[in-house]
Design a protein around this motif. Structure first.
Motif, PDB file in Angstrom:
ATOM      1  N   VAL A  59       0.833  -1.205   0.000  1.00 22.75           N
ATOM      2  CA  VAL A  59       0.000   0.000   0.000  1.00 22.75           C
ATOM      3  C   VAL A  59       0.866   1.253   0.000  1.00 22.75           C
ATOM      4  O   VAL A  59       0.535   2.249  -0.651  1.00 22.75           O
ATOM      5  CB  VAL A  59      -0.944  -0.014   1.218  1.00 22.75           C
ATOM      6  CG1 VAL A  59      -1.752   1.274   1.288  1.00 22.75           C
ATOM      7  CG2 VAL A  59      -1.882  -1.203   1.141  1.00 22.75           C
ATOM      8  N   GLY A  60       1.976   1.215   0.736  1.00 24.09           N
ATOM      9  CA  GLY A  60       2.857   2.378   0.779  1.00 24.09           C
ATOM     10  C   GLY A  60       3.427   2.727  -0.585  1.00 24.09           C
ATOM     11  O   GLY A  60       3.572   3.913  -0.929  1.00 24.09           O
ATOM     12  N   GLU A  61       3.719   1.698  -1.391  1.00 28.44           N
ATOM     13  CA  GLU A  61       4.239   1.969  -2.731  1.00 28.44           C
ATOM     14  C   GLU A  61       3.189   2.655  -3.595  1.00 28.44           C
ATOM     15  O   GLU A  61       3.498   3.577  -4.362  1.00 28.44           O
ATOM     16  CB  GLU A  61       4.681   0.656  -3.376  1.00 28.44           C
ATOM     17  CG  GLU A  61       5.292   0.820  -4.757  1.00 28.44           C
ATOM     18  CD  GLU A  61       5.751  -0.497  -5.355  1.00 28.44           C
ATOM     19  OE1 GLU A  61       6.246  -0.487  -6.497  1.00 28.44           O
ATOM     20  OE2 GLU A  61       5.610  -1.544  -4.677  1.00 28.44           O
ATOM     21  N   LYS A  62       1.936   2.229  -3.463  1.00 31.49           N
ATOM     22  CA  LYS A  62       0.870   2.845  -4.248  1.00 31.49           C
ATOM     23  C   LYS A  62       0.576   4.272  -3.781  1.00 31.49           C
ATOM     24  O   LYS A  62       0.318   5.163  -4.598  1.00 31.49           O
ATOM     25  CB  LYS A  62      -0.396   2.001  -4.160  1.00 31.49           C
ATOM     26  CG  LYS A  62      -0.262   0.616  -4.782  1.00 31.49           C
ATOM     27  CD  LYS A  62      -1.552  -0.178  -4.613  1.00 31.49           C
ATOM     28  CE  LYS A  62      -1.410  -1.565  -5.202  1.00 31.49           C
ATOM     29  NZ  LYS A  62      -2.659  -2.369  -5.012  1.00 31.49           N
ATOM     30  N   ALA A  63       0.607   4.476  -2.470  1.00 32.69           N
ATOM     31  CA  ALA A  63       0.293   5.794  -1.917  1.00 32.69           C
ATOM     32  C   ALA A  63       1.503   6.712  -1.864  1.00 32.69           C
ATOM     33  O   ALA A  63       1.376   7.877  -1.474  1.00 32.69           O
ATOM     34  CB  ALA A  63      -0.290   5.641  -0.510  1.00 32.69           C
ATOM     35  N   PRO A 117      -7.804  -6.237  10.129  1.00 36.86           N
ATOM     36  CA  PRO A 117      -6.492  -5.566  10.102  1.00 36.86           C
ATOM     37  C   PRO A 117      -6.138  -4.959   8.751  1.00 36.86           C
ATOM     38  O   PRO A 117      -5.686  -3.814   8.680  1.00 36.86           O
ATOM     39  CB  PRO A 117      -5.523  -6.685  10.506  1.00 36.86           C
ATOM     40  CG  PRO A 117      -6.347  -7.668  11.263  1.00 36.86           C
ATOM     41  CD  PRO A 117      -7.709  -7.611  10.654  1.00 36.86           C
ATOM     42  N   VAL A 118      -6.335  -5.711   7.683  1.00 37.40           N
ATOM     43  CA  VAL A 118      -5.939  -5.221   6.364  1.00 37.40           C
ATOM     44  C   VAL A 118      -6.823  -4.051   5.934  1.00 37.40           C
ATOM     45  O   VAL A 118      -6.334  -3.041   5.408  1.00 37.40           O
ATOM     46  CB  VAL A 118      -5.999  -6.366   5.337  1.00 37.40           C
ATOM     47  CG1 VAL A 118      -5.710  -5.835   3.937  1.00 37.40           C
ATOM     48  CG2 VAL A 118      -4.992  -7.459   5.695  1.00 37.40           C
ATOM     49  N   SER A 119      -8.137  -4.152   6.173  1.00 36.08           N
ATOM     50  CA  SER A 119      -9.040  -3.059   5.805  1.00 36.08           C
ATOM     51  C   SER A 119      -8.711  -1.795   6.577  1.00 36.08           C
ATOM     52  O   SER A 119      -8.682  -0.688   6.023  1.00 36.08           O
ATOM     53  CB  SER A 119     -10.491  -3.475   6.060  1.00 36.08           C
ATOM     54  OG  SER A 119     -10.831  -4.618   5.307  1.00 36.08           O
ATOM     55  N   ASN A 120      -8.465  -1.927   7.879  1.00 34.74           N
ATOM     56  CA  ASN A 120      -8.130  -0.767   8.703  1.00 34.74           C
ATOM     57  C   ASN A 120      -6.826  -0.135   8.245  1.00 34.74           C
ATOM     58  O   ASN A 120      -6.690   1.092   8.207  1.00 34.74           O
ATOM     59  CB  ASN A 120      -8.034  -1.183  10.169  1.00 34.74           C
ATOM     60  CG  ASN A 120      -7.901  -0.003  11.099  1.00 34.74           C
ATOM     61  OD1 ASN A 120      -6.839   0.581  11.244  1.00 34.74           O
ATOM     62  ND2 ASN A 120      -9.004   0.353  11.759  1.00 34.74           N
ATOM     63  N   LEU A 121      -5.864  -0.969   7.875  1.00 39.38           N
ATOM     64  CA  LEU A 121      -4.582  -0.447   7.405  1.00 39.38           C
ATOM     65  C   LEU A 121      -4.774   0.370   6.128  1.00 39.38           C
ATOM     66  O   LEU A 121      -4.231   1.477   5.986  1.00 39.38           O
ATOM     67  CB  LEU A 121      -3.622  -1.614   7.165  1.00 39.38           C
ATOM     68  CG  LEU A 121      -2.136  -1.309   6.926  1.00 39.38           C
ATOM     69  CD1 LEU A 121      -1.312  -2.545   7.266  1.00 39.38           C
ATOM     70  CD2 LEU A 121      -1.862  -0.918   5.488  1.00 39.38           C
ATOM     71  N   ARG A 122      -5.566  -0.160   5.197  1.00 40.19           N
ATOM     72  CA  ARG A 122      -5.761   0.534   3.921  1.00 40.19           C
ATOM     73  C   ARG A 122      -6.500   1.859   4.116  1.00 40.19           C
ATOM     74  O   ARG A 122      -6.138   2.875   3.505  1.00 40.19           O
ATOM     75  CB  ARG A 122      -6.520  -0.369   2.961  1.00 40.19           C
ATOM     76  CG  ARG A 122      -5.716  -1.598   2.525  1.00 40.19           C
ATOM     77  CD  ARG A 122      -6.546  -2.540   1.680  1.00 40.19           C
ATOM     78  NE  ARG A 122      -5.754  -3.696   1.263  1.00 40.19           N
ATOM     79  CZ  ARG A 122      -6.255  -4.729   0.577  1.00 40.19           C
ATOM     80  NH1 ARG A 122      -7.537  -4.737   0.228  1.00 40.19           N
ATOM     81  NH2 ARG A 122      -5.479  -5.742   0.229  1.00 40.19           N
ATOM     82  N   VAL A 123      -7.533   1.849   4.951  1.00 42.72           N
ATOM     83  CA  VAL A 123      -8.260   3.090   5.208  1.00 42.72           C
ATOM     84  C   VAL A 123      -7.364   4.083   5.939  1.00 42.72           C
ATOM     85  O   VAL A 123      -7.362   5.282   5.639  1.00 42.72           O
ATOM     86  CB  VAL A 123      -9.540   2.804   6.012  1.00 42.72           C
ATOM     87  CG1 VAL A 123     -10.195   4.102   6.461  1.00 42.72           C
ATOM     88  CG2 VAL A 123     -10.517   1.994   5.173  1.00 42.72           C
ATOM     89  N   GLY A 124      -6.588   3.601   6.905  1.00 44.84           N
ATOM     90  CA  GLY A 124      -5.686   4.485   7.635  1.00 44.84           C
ATOM     91  C   GLY A 124      -4.666   5.141   6.725  1.00 44.84           C
ATOM     92  O   GLY A 124      -4.351   6.331   6.889  1.00 44.84           O
ATOM     93  N   VAL A 125      -4.159   4.398   5.753  1.00 43.29           N
ATOM     94  CA  VAL A 125      -3.198   4.979   4.813  1.00 43.29           C
ATOM     95  C   VAL A 125      -3.875   6.032   3.947  1.00 43.29           C
ATOM     96  O   VAL A 125      -3.274   7.068   3.624  1.00 43.29           O
ATOM     97  CB  VAL A 125      -2.562   3.871   3.951  1.00 43.29           C
ATOM     98  CG1 VAL A 125      -1.731   4.480   2.817  1.00 43.29           C
ATOM     99  CG2 VAL A 125      -1.679   2.978   4.813  1.00 43.29           C
TER     100      VAL A 125
END
Length: 294
Positions: free
Chosen positions: A132-136, A190-198
């Motif tokens: 996700v960090g690479e995309k964002a 966990p994964v959904s929260n991480l993506r929304v948080g990013v």
């Protein structure tokens, strides 16, 4: 050539022998079963007579029989309550540490030891943070640092003000962002929260124009510049980044530059006459400037 009249008696004798053998086998089977049933009946009759005269043996037998029946019932109940679900592993947020790249594996092991979290679920989170960090276009070690400071990698954490999950996102404020994940309860995935948080962090950094300013917006600092939060996140970011690059982990925390809070301009109040001020502010009271937060 053999005479057909000679072959007929031989066939008859063979058939008679087979019939005799089958008759003998049947009689033997009948005798054995008959004797066995008779023996079993005799044993049951003796048991009934003995139990009729011995109350203690009868009570013991009843107790053992009752215990056996209860065990069978408990076993049946357990079988009904615990259902076999071979696909349950599909719901688990975990990954094999050996499948990670070397850099991500180092970060996972370090975080696992520091925060006392199993490496398998951390491996999945580290992998997702890098993807996700690479995309964002956000450093994945910064994303991991925010998770570490916000929840210590507890996917079920909740703050007094309602921030939830790994990234402590205010679910009631960002409900729309969870719609693509099935609803607001995805905050505890966990994964959904991480993506929304990013997404929230990316928007905060874009609005502020810097990482530090984005962190201040992310934590929602109002009365302060959020320096305490920025210092903690940036210090953990430096540590995780050093682990990823194979460098020594810095002990002193880097100090973030304070970000001034823009104050709203308030029109100056009309100055009251001196006589009125003396009437409103008693002698010995602090000046108005002393009770206004700086």
């Amino acid at each position: 050539m053999n005479n057909p009249n000679q072959r007929a008696p031989a066939a008859s004798r063979a058939l008679a022998s087979a019939r005799t053998a089958m008759t003998d086998a049947y009689r033997g089977f009948y005798d054995i079963t008959h004797n066995s049933l008779a023996l079993l009946g005799t044993l049951l009759a003796v048991a009934v007579v003995v139990l009729g005269f011995r109350a203690d043996l009868r009570a013991s037998a009843e107790e053992q029989l009752l215990g056996w029946l209860l065990q069978r019932q408990e076993a049946a109940s357990v079988t009904q309550l615990v259902e076999v679900e071979p696909n349950a592993v599909d719901r688990v947020t975990a990954a094999d540490l050996s499948a990670l790249p070397e850099q991500q594996a180092k970060v996972t092991q370090w975080l696992s030891r520091k925060y006392r979290v199993a490496p398998e679920p951390l491996a999945a989170l580290v992998t997702e943070a890098y993807a996700v960090g690479e995309k964002a276009r956000i450093d994945p070690t910064l994303i991991l640092a925010v998770m570490a400071v916000e929840s210590r990698f507890n996917p079920f954490a909740q703050s007094p003000v309602g921030a939830q999950g790994l990234m402590q996102v205010l679910t009631r404020v960002h409900t729309d962002k969870y719609e693509d994940f099935g609803g607001h309860l995805a905050a505890f995935d966990p994964v959904s929260n991480l993506r929304v948080g990013v997404q929230v962090l990316q928007d905060a950094v874009r609005r502020a124009g810097s990482v530090e300013g984005g962190l201040r917006l992310y934590v929602g600092a109002v009365t302060t510049d959020g320096g305490w939060y920025i210092d903690r996140v940036m210090a953990e970011h430096a540590r995780i980044q050093s682990v990823a690059l194979g460098r020594a982990v810095p002990r002193p925390a880097p100090v973030a530059q304070p970000i001034p809070v823009k104050q709203l301009e308030v029109p100056p109040a009309r100055q009251a006459p001196a006589v009125d001020m003396e009437a409103v502010v008693p002698t010995g009271s602090p000046s108005p400037a002393a009770v206004i937060p700086s």
